[in-house]
Structures are given as C-alpha cells and as structure tokens.
Design a protein around this motif. Structure first.
Motif, PDB file in Angstrom:
ATOM      1  N   GLY A 104      57.919  19.419  57.727  1.00 28.88           N
ATOM      2  CA  GLY A 104      56.752  19.222  56.881  1.00 28.88           C
ATOM      3  C   GLY A 104      56.070  17.926  57.228  1.00 28.88           C
ATOM      4  N   THR A 105      55.233  17.467  56.304  1.00 25.64           N
ATOM      5  CA  THR A 105      54.397  16.304  56.576  1.00 25.64           C
ATOM      6  C   THR A 105      54.186  15.500  55.298  1.00 25.64           C
ATOM      7  OG1 THR A 105      52.192  15.601  57.330  1.00 25.64           O
ATOM      8  CG2 THR A 105      52.318  17.684  56.142  1.00 25.64           C
ATOM      9  N   ALA A 106      53.793  14.249  55.465  1.00 27.96           N
ATOM     10  CA  ALA A 106      53.404  13.424  54.323  1.00 27.96           C
ATOM     11  C   ALA A 106      51.924  13.583  53.995  1.00 27.96           C
ATOM     12  CB  ALA A 106      53.696  11.952  54.623  1.00 27.96           C
ATOM     13  N   THR A 107      51.180  14.266  54.848  1.00 27.42           N
ATOM     14  CA  THR A 107      49.721  14.355  54.685  1.00 27.42           C
ATOM     15  C   THR A 107      49.366  15.469  53.703  1.00 27.42           C
ATOM     16  OG1 THR A 107      49.428  13.578  56.940  1.00 27.42           O
ATOM     17  CG2 THR A 107      47.544  14.679  55.921  1.00 27.42           C
ATOM     18  N   LEU A 108      48.863  15.085  52.537  1.00 31.37           N
ATOM     19  CA  LEU A 108      48.637  16.047  51.454  1.00 31.37           C
ATOM     20  C   LEU A 108      47.715  17.190  51.861  1.00 31.37           C
ATOM     21  CD1 LEU A 108      48.982  16.905  48.531  1.00 31.37           C
ATOM     22  CD2 LEU A 108      47.246  15.228  47.878  1.00 31.37           C
ATOM     23  N   LEU A 109      46.648  16.897  52.605  1.00 28.03           N
ATOM     24  CA  LEU A 109      45.658  17.912  52.953  1.00 28.03           C
ATOM     25  C   LEU A 109      46.254  19.075  53.750  1.00 28.03           C
ATOM     26  CD1 LEU A 109      42.633  18.657  52.754  1.00 28.03           C
ATOM     27  CD2 LEU A 109      42.239  17.312  54.820  1.00 28.03           C
ATOM     28  N   ALA A 110      47.412  18.841  54.368  1.00 30.98           N
ATOM     29  CA  ALA A 110      48.048  19.919  55.137  1.00 30.98           C
ATOM     30  C   ALA A 110      48.507  21.061  54.236  1.00 30.98           C
ATOM     31  CB  ALA A 110      49.245  19.371  55.916  1.00 30.98           C
ATOM     32  N   GLU A 111      48.749  20.764  52.976  1.00 32.74           N
ATOM     33  CA  GLU A 111      49.223  21.810  52.058  1.00 32.74           C
ATOM     34  C   GLU A 111      48.125  22.819  51.754  1.00 32.74           C
ATOM     35  OE1 GLU A 111      52.141  21.306  48.455  1.00 32.74           O
ATOM     36  OE2 GLU A 111      50.091  21.059  47.716  1.00 32.74           O
ATOM     37  N   PRO A 112      46.952  22.396  51.239  1.00 32.06           N
ATOM     38  CA  PRO A 112      45.904  23.400  51.007  1.00 32.06           C
ATOM     39  C   PRO A 112      45.340  23.980  52.296  1.00 32.06           C
ATOM     40  CG  PRO A 112      45.072  21.185  50.529  1.00 32.06           C
ATOM     41  CD  PRO A 112      46.554  21.058  50.747  1.00 32.06           C
ATOM     42  N   THR A 113      45.330  23.219  53.373  1.00 28.50           N
ATOM     43  CA  THR A 113      44.689  23.707  54.600  1.00 28.50           C
ATOM     44  C   THR A 113      45.581  24.684  55.351  1.00 28.50           C
ATOM     45  OG1 THR A 113      43.587  21.566  54.776  1.00 28.50           O
ATOM     46  CG2 THR A 113      43.499  22.991  56.704  1.00 28.50           C
ATOM     47  N   PHE A 114      46.852  24.346  55.470  1.00 28.58           N
ATOM     48  CA  PHE A 114      47.740  25.158  56.311  1.00 28.58           C
ATOM     49  C   PHE A 114      48.978  25.679  55.582  1.00 28.58           C
ATOM     50  CE2 PHE A 114      45.929  22.019  59.486  1.00 28.58           C
ATOM     51  CZ  PHE A 114      45.060  22.928  60.086  1.00 28.58           C
ATOM     52  N   GLY A 115      49.153  25.329  54.326  1.00 25.21           N
ATOM     53  CA  GLY A 115      50.353  25.762  53.611  1.00 25.21           C
ATOM     54  C   GLY A 115      51.623  25.074  54.083  1.00 25.21           C
ATOM     55  N   ILE A 116      51.494  23.884  54.624  1.00 23.03           N
ATOM     56  CA  ILE A 116      52.651  23.150  55.144  1.00 23.03           C
ATOM     57  C   ILE A 116      53.311  22.359  54.010  1.00 23.03           C
ATOM     58  CG2 ILE A 116      53.343  21.290  56.727  1.00 23.03           C
ATOM     59  CD1 ILE A 116      51.043  22.203  58.566  1.00 23.03           C
ATOM     60  N   PRO A 117      54.652  22.372  53.913  1.00 21.39           N
ATOM     61  CA  PRO A 117      55.322  21.595  52.858  1.00 21.39           C
ATOM     62  C   PRO A 117      55.030  20.101  53.006  1.00 21.39           C
ATOM     63  CG  PRO A 117      56.869  23.107  53.949  1.00 21.39           C
ATOM     64  CD  PRO A 117      55.598  23.124  54.745  1.00 21.39           C
ATOM     65  N   VAL A 118      54.746  19.454  51.882  1.00 21.83           N
ATOM     66  CA  VAL A 118      54.452  18.015  51.927  1.00 21.83           C
ATOM     67  C   VAL A 118      55.549  17.223  51.220  1.00 21.83           C
ATOM     68  CG1 VAL A 118      51.959  18.204  52.201  1.00 21.83           C
ATOM     69  CG2 VAL A 118      52.931  18.204  49.896  1.00 21.83           C
ATOM     70  N   PHE A 119      55.792  16.051  51.739  1.00 20.94           N
ATOM     71  CA  PHE A 119      56.849  15.176  51.236  1.00 20.94           C
ATOM     72  C   PHE A 119      56.281  13.780  51.041  1.00 20.94           C
ATOM     73  CE2 PHE A 119      58.813  18.461  53.777  1.00 20.94           C
ATOM     74  CZ  PHE A 119      59.886  18.871  52.998  1.00 20.94           C
ATOM     75  N   GLY A 120      56.825  13.050  50.081  1.00 23.15           N
ATOM     76  CA  GLY A 120      56.347  11.683  49.896  1.00 23.15           C
ATOM     77  C   GLY A 120      57.398  10.802  49.274  1.00 23.15           C
ATOM     78  N   THR A 121      57.345   9.541  49.609  1.00 20.08           N
ATOM     79  CA  THR A 121      58.264   8.590  48.994  1.00 20.08           C
ATOM     80  C   THR A 121      57.427   7.536  48.280  1.00 20.08           C
ATOM     81  OG1 THR A 121      58.378   7.255  51.021  1.00 20.08           O
ATOM     82  CG2 THR A 121      59.974   9.032  50.786  1.00 20.08           C
ATOM     83  N   MET A 122      57.548   6.294  48.688  1.00 18.59           N
ATOM     84  CA  MET A 122      56.760   5.201  48.118  1.00 18.59           C
ATOM     85  C   MET A 122      56.559   4.178  49.228  1.00 18.59           C
ATOM     86  SD  MET A 122      59.764   3.099  46.094  1.00 18.59           S
ATOM     87  CE  MET A 122      59.929   4.307  44.833  1.00 18.59           C
ATOM     88  N   ALA A 123      55.573   3.298  49.024  1.00 18.54           N
ATOM     89  CA  ALA A 123      55.315   2.248  50.014  1.00 18.54           C
ATOM     90  C   ALA A 123      55.941   0.935  49.554  1.00 18.54           C
ATOM     91  CB  ALA A 123      53.812   2.072  50.198  1.00 18.54           C
ATOM     92  N   HIS A 124      56.067   0.001  50.483  1.00 19.11           N
ATOM     93  CA  HIS A 124      56.576  -1.320  50.117  1.00 19.11           C
ATOM     94  C   HIS A 124      55.706  -1.975  49.045  1.00 19.11           C
ATOM     95  CE1 HIS A 124      58.237  -0.720  54.245  1.00 19.11           C
ATOM     96  NE2 HIS A 124      59.314  -1.104  53.613  1.00 19.11           N
TER      97      HIS A 124
END
Lengths: 462, 462
Positions: free
Chosen positions: B203-223
């Motif tokens: 998957g990817t951290a890039t949110l737009l990939a979810e609506p555009t391609f249906g790719i699973p998105v993941f996220g954590t936090m920044a420093h």
C-alpha cells in the motif's frame, strides 16, 4: 513570445485542458497528502492545538555531486497556499472514507491558509542547513501542507540545480530542454521547463510551457518523419516547405555526413523559394567528431550560416568536452540528464517544526538532528560581489551579511503578484555569477556555512 | 476498502479536484507534447501522408542495475488514447500562437485516436529489444501521441521495476510507499502508488491513491507531532486516544529506546480504554540494532503483539541485510528509493516507426539502430513454468513460445474495460515468480533474448 502579455490568451491558457486520462487533477487537490497529515490534524483538532507553529524547509546535506543548489518552486507553493481549501467532493470523500470522525471532517470545510511565509528568492544558490522557506501558521495549517510543499520545492530545486550546472558547463551554448518524455509524469515534464529556464536554459521543446509560463519553445523533427519517406532528401524538402521558420533538419537517421551533403544539395533549391536552413541536428554517435565533419561539409557547401544543434544523452561532462575540444556545436538539446537529474535525482531535504507556541523545538534523531528556532541566513560578499560565506543564525540575532529570507506572504496573502519568470531568470544568472570560482567551475569545493554560536547554544540548551 | 466498488464514491472521485495551483491540468491536454510532433503533423497534413504507421515502444538497453524490467503504465495510456481530442481552447491557442497554419489547426478539431494497440500485460517482466506496446494507426495519430505515450509508459515501468526488486529483496516483509514528497511532482507521486502496488507493495501513505486506484493507505505520525508537545508520552497518548485504529507510534524523535519504554508504560492505560498499540516506527540510526533493542523492550514489557515498522532511506541492500541478519522488522516504509529509483531513474527507451504504408522501416543511427517491422515476443518456459528464453520475431513468423503482445485496442476502442489493479497485481506476482532464480535473487545475470533469424535478414535487406 510571452503569452502573459496577451490577456485573452492568458485566460485561455487558464482553461487549457482536455480529455480525462483516468488521473484526477492530482496536484490541485488536498487529498494529495500523506494520510498521516490528516491523522495528526484530527489529533490537533481534538486537543485544541492550534497555536502558532514555525516550520522550515531545508536540505540536510548536499548530494556528493553538487557544490551548490539553486532554490526553485516558491511560485507554485504560493499558488497552492493561496487557493488552499477542501472542495465539497473531497470533504464528502473524507466523510465516507471511514478514516476520520465526521465532526473533524466538518471542521476542515473552513480551513484556509492564513499564515506567513518568508523565503529565499527563486534562483538563489544555497547550501546544506540553510532554510529556503519558513512557514509561520496555526499548527494544523502548517502541518497539512507538508507533503505538497516538499513535493513542489524539492523537484524544482533538483532540476534548477542540475540546469545551473549544465549552463555553467557550456558557456555561450544555448541549451534547450528536450526531456518531457522521460520526465517522471506530466507535472514533472511541465515544471522542469520552468525550473530549467529559470536557471539559464534558452527554452524547451514542450509546447505547453509557452502558454503556461511564457517560455520560448523550439522544435525540430523526429527520425520517424524521415523514416516515413522513401527518401531522406524528399523528407527534408517536404518538411522545409511546410515548416520554413527556424528550419532544423535531423541528419543522423542513416548516415550523418551523407545527410549533410544532401542538405548542401537541397539548400539552393530551398533558397530559390525563399527558405533558409537554420540548423542541422545531430543525435547519435560521437557528437564532436560528427560536428567537425558536418561543419566542414556545410562550410564547403556555402552553408556557414547553418548552425549545428546536438542532442542525445548530453550531460555536463560532454558539454565540458565540447568546450574543451572547441567542437563546432552551436546549441544543445538536453533531455534525460536534465529532467531526471540522474546524478542527484533527490535531495535529503525536510520540512521541520522549529518552534511551537512560542518555544523553540528540537529533533534529535540520529543523523537527522535539526537546528531549533526561527532562523535567517546572512550572506557575505567580497569587494567584487563574490560570495565568501554564509551564517545561519536565529532571526532575532543580528549578524553581518545580507539576510536571504524575505517576507513573501502575510496572513495568507501574497505580498506581490506572480513573479516574472524572465526577471527571476535574470536574478538567477546574476546570483550564480557571484558564486566562488571553484563552484562555478563545477569543482568539488566546500562553501563555508557557519552556524552562529548563539544558535548552537540554544540547541544545546533544549 | 476499494472505492471502485462504491459507485457513488467512484463518481465523486472522478470529480475530486481543488483550487488551482497555477499549473494547468498538464497530463490531460494535447499541448503537453513536444512542439515537433505538431510540426511533423503539419507536414504530414500538407503532403496528405495519412497511411498506416506501426510504432513500437521498447527499451534499447537495460540499466546496469536491472536484470529485468516490469511493464506498467498501459492503463493510463489507453485512457489517454480513448479520450484523445483537442479542446476548443487548445485549438484557439494553436491558431493564435503563430506556430501553425490556420487550416492545419482547423483539421486537428476532428482528430481522434482510431488505431489499434497490442501490448504486453502490465506486470509482465521484459528485457531489452522487446516491444511492450505496438501502435498501428494513421501516421499523424501515431506520431502525435509519442511524447505522452513515452512519458506514461516510461515512468510507471521505472517504478514498477524498482518496486519488484524491493519486494524480492524482502520476502515476507510488507512494503509501503512513503515517497510522495520526493517524487518528481504530483503525477509522479500518484502514479508511483499504482506502479508500486502493482509490483507487490502492500500500500501507500498517499491518501489520493485510495479514491483513485483503490490502493490501501497507511499512516503513522510525523516528528512534528511529537515536537509540538512538551512531552513525548503525552504526544503518544493524545494521538492514541484520537486515532486508535492501526495505531503506530513514531519513537525516534529523541531517543528510540527510551521512547520504547514510554510505549511500554503507556500501553496498560491505553488497554484499559480498549486501545491496542499496533506498531512502533523507527526512522533513523542503525535500524537493525534499534529494532533488536526495541523488540526486547517491547517483549519484556508484554507487548510482543506490537510490530515494528522501519523507515528512513531504505533500499534493496538494506532490506537484504534485514533478512540476512534476521532483524525483527515487520514492515517497512520506502520513500525516496522507490519514487525516484536513484539507481535507474530513467530507461533508454524509444517509440519508433517500424513500418509505414506497408513497408518495414529501419533506423540506422549509431548505437540506436532499430529492428524493423511488426514484431512479437515469444516466451518459453521449462516444465516448472520458469522462463528460459524469449525470441523477438516478426509477428507474421511463427516461433515456439507464448506470444506476449496481445490486442488491447481496436479502431480506438478498448477491447475490455479498465483492468482491475488487484488482478494485475496478482498477475505480476505470478509472473515475477517465473523469472529465473538468479534474476529473482537480484544477481546480475543475462536473460537470453534472441532475435529471430528472419528478422535479422529483413533488417539486413533494408
């Protein structure tokens, strides 16, 4: 021809668009973020953390193949910030996505960028540890923009820095961007035209750069044009009669020197029709050797006014060779080595929190520590105007030298209209001239950047 | 969650857009071409050259750091061809630009893509000299699309090929694209999510990939999230309470091991609130060493269910080290090394005319000669289904093996709807499994690609 001077065309250019390619307008929307930006925003929102944050964008370490970098991308960043808002469709998506609470998403409807930006002018050379953009804004706004801010500043800086080297390698030889096809996507192709023109390129082959940025466009012909004809001379003549302006004939499809002779034979017939051959283009083989042979053929054929354009995998090393060996090459098309910058395709850059709610903030991760606080860069010059050293200091401390970060946006409003790309280009050329001679010669040399003792003391105290 | 399955969201995604950034929708328009394409079209038009042309896209030579490539980008190419037309605004611009005759520009209004396309399925491994896309269309159409066709196929192939290597280097470790910020522009960031997912990323951290391609998105936090708090534990707890799903805490802002101990202390309090910590993220220093120490701290703190996500400059070499040294790293975020592919940021690829008006065409430029005619690739496998060799031959000649180029478009119409990215991903995984073992081990090894004797004979005869 600058389309910005033609009001009706500038408006038309604003609307230039065509059929969908299945890609949404990625760069324009606020879903082109890392998911974590919105995750953090939700946590900030839930904890009412909206104090003033200071973020700075800087490069941690120059690539080994770069003695200096050239700042670029600010104009697109300011455009992005000026128009920042979630569209209704984006909000609807966020609500339905299940990633976020509905009340938080509702709160995003009102989000605009209301902060301040200070920045180094585009076209300014800079070095490691020197912030080129500082954002001061409520924490959620300053955080949300991280992904696209880096994406915009990083890419154009990569390309402008590469282009400046190519230009320095070839004094007196106009360089033209031929790199759309191998640029990484559409936006990279288009923004590379801007970043390279800014850094001294003469223009680009990419047509869209003309209405978008007013950049001069140039074009020749492809091998396929020659191949589609049964005979090379016929191909030349047909092209010449239809496209006589700045006529450039591609002569390496079969045998470069034989084609040059065909050009000589064709020239009088074209001249009788009032058509002058402006240039021939070499695209393969040993370009220096071919240029010499072709120059001789053209000169002997009474075509000394026809210039030679070279293309095909040209980089700084080859340009330096052209100069060193006095190759009769008058201009060059630079493709892949410009738009993919293979010797430094990325920069170790970051956009880091330096202050929040009035307190300087530090990051201590190994190899990635940051200098805290709001900073300024002070640049010193010798009597001839040549750069002799920079100091990175707290903004509040006075240090000798020219302060490079200047206000460009206050409370979300730009302090001046869109910059003129031609003026930015002149400024960049003047700035690069002030680099120390060894950096201008593309030699590996370290430019002195000092960290002010008061800044070191602050970092140690945190 | 796949948004393609939700009709209302798919429609919404089609409209996802936001404020202008000063960039036009570059990829969608027909002005994103090299000027020479339109110059040639004008010459073709003036000379009534609209016979059938056959162009093929292929890579001349693999980068030294690649034993194989993975075909990608076809889907976006077919979208582009399906919707190909000049908009009224583009036509108005071309008329006013002064570059072209008005009657020629008028003729462009009717231009559509009416040709045929044969292509290798996305996700198929391929090698030098093997065409992956063949276009058969009236000459002007086939010529016009050159710039964007290369731009689309080249970039996704660069990324899919890099991603396949990263996946092979780390069997059993899910990899996530973290590379939007240093991708070359917006489109590169978005298309890299697709190309990497296709080639086996999780998957990817890039949110737009979810609506555009249906790719699973993941996220954590920044420093910055940690830094904005006066205390690391408070930052962890606040984030956890607002964002409890797949909760991943970033622990390297100050001292990785001390932060891991804070996580252990925090866990029972969160557990009491029904919140489970899913993972911790390491982003700096010696990742193997930190992972071992952190694993021990977590295990001793009764958190053996908490996994470790590593990020920060990870490439194939580091992934192979993680495996070799059995580092307790459960997943990785890969940024710059994926989206800029620094060891092979471009491919020596071309889209060349192979036949026009029924006659095979040859290009003989030094180092850039092409094989003429309409070609096919025949791939042979051993009894276990492992690839043992390819033959590039004329399409009309029968050769043993599986023909890799298959019809995907006829008379401008796609032969099937948009492909399922999940299916393409499965096909790619199965195809990569059939590579010879030395290529799968990322060792430098040459895969046998033969040129059929009849093709050699044709080239010699031209």
């Amino acid at each position: 021809m600058n389309w910005r001077d033609m009001p009706e065309m500038d408006e038309a250019a604003d609307q230039i668009q065509g059929p969908a390619t299945g890609l949404r307008q990625a760069g324009n929307g606020l879903l082109l973020v890392d998911l974590y930006e919105l995750s953090m925003l939700e946590a900030f929102w839930a904890n009412s953390m909206a104090g003033t944050a200071v973020f700075e964008f800087f490069v941690r370490k120059l690539p080994s193949s770069r003695g200096f970098l050239v700042a670029a991308g600010l104009e697109q960043l300011l455009d992005f910030l000026s128009g920042l808002r979630f569209s209704d469709v984006e909000l609807a998506y966020l609500r339905e996505s299940g990633h976020f609470g509905v009340r938080f998403v509702d709160s995003l409807a009102e989000l605009r960028f209301t902060g301040d930006v200070d920045a180094m002018a585009e076209g300014t050379p800079f070095f490691a540890d020197e912030p080129i953009v500082r954002v001061v804004a409520p924490l959620p706004q300053a955080q949300l923009i991280e992904s696209r801010l880096i994406n915009l500043l990083h890419f154009q800086t990569v390309i402008a820095s590469k282009a400046a080297r190519l230009v320095l390698a070839a004094p007196g030889i106009p360089l033209i961007d031929f790199g759309l096809r191998r640029a990484h996507g559409a936006e990279a192709g288009l923004l590379a035209t801007r970043a390279s023109y800014l850094a001294g390129f003469a223009g680009t082959a990419t047509l869209l750069a003309e209405p978008t940025f007013g950049i001069p466009v140039f074009g020749t012909m492809a091998h396929s044009f020659i191949q589609a004809h049964d005979d090379e001379s016929t191909a030349f003549e047909r092209f010449a009669r239809v496209r006589p302006d700045r006529l450039t004939l591609l002569i390496d499809t079969f045998n470069t020197e034989i084609a040059a002779q065909k050009v000589v034979q064709l020239a009088p017939r074209l001249q009788a029709a009032g058509i002058a051959i402006a240039a021939v283009r070499l695209d393969s083989g040993d370009l220096v050797e071919h240029a010499r042979k072709v120059r001789r053929i053209l000169d002997e054929g009474n075509l000394s006014s026809v210039s030679i354009l070279a293309s095909g995998g040209i980089d700084e090393d080859q340009l330096q060779r052209f100069i060193r060996e006095k190759a009769p090459i008058d201009s060059c098309g630079i493709g892949t080595s410009l738009t993919t910058a293979p010797d430094a395709p990325s920069l170790d850059c970051a956009y880091k929190l330096q202050e929040y709610a009035g307190r300087p903030r530090l990051k201590r991760s190994e190899g990635k520590a940051t200098w805290p606080g709001r900073k300024q860069i002070f640049r010193r010059y010798d009597a001839d105007g040549i750069m002799i050293g920079d100091t990175v200091a707290l903004e509040s401390d006075r240090v000798p030298g020219e302060p490079l970060l200047q206000p460009v946006m206050r409370s979300g409003r730009r302090l001046s209209g869109p910059s003129s790309l031609v003026e930015t280009r002149s400024y960049a050329a003047a700035s690069v001239k002030r680099l120390p001679a060894d950096l201008r010669r593309l030699e590996s040399a370290a430019y002195p950047v000092e960290i002010d003792p008061r800044l070191k003391k602050l970092a140690a105290s945190l």
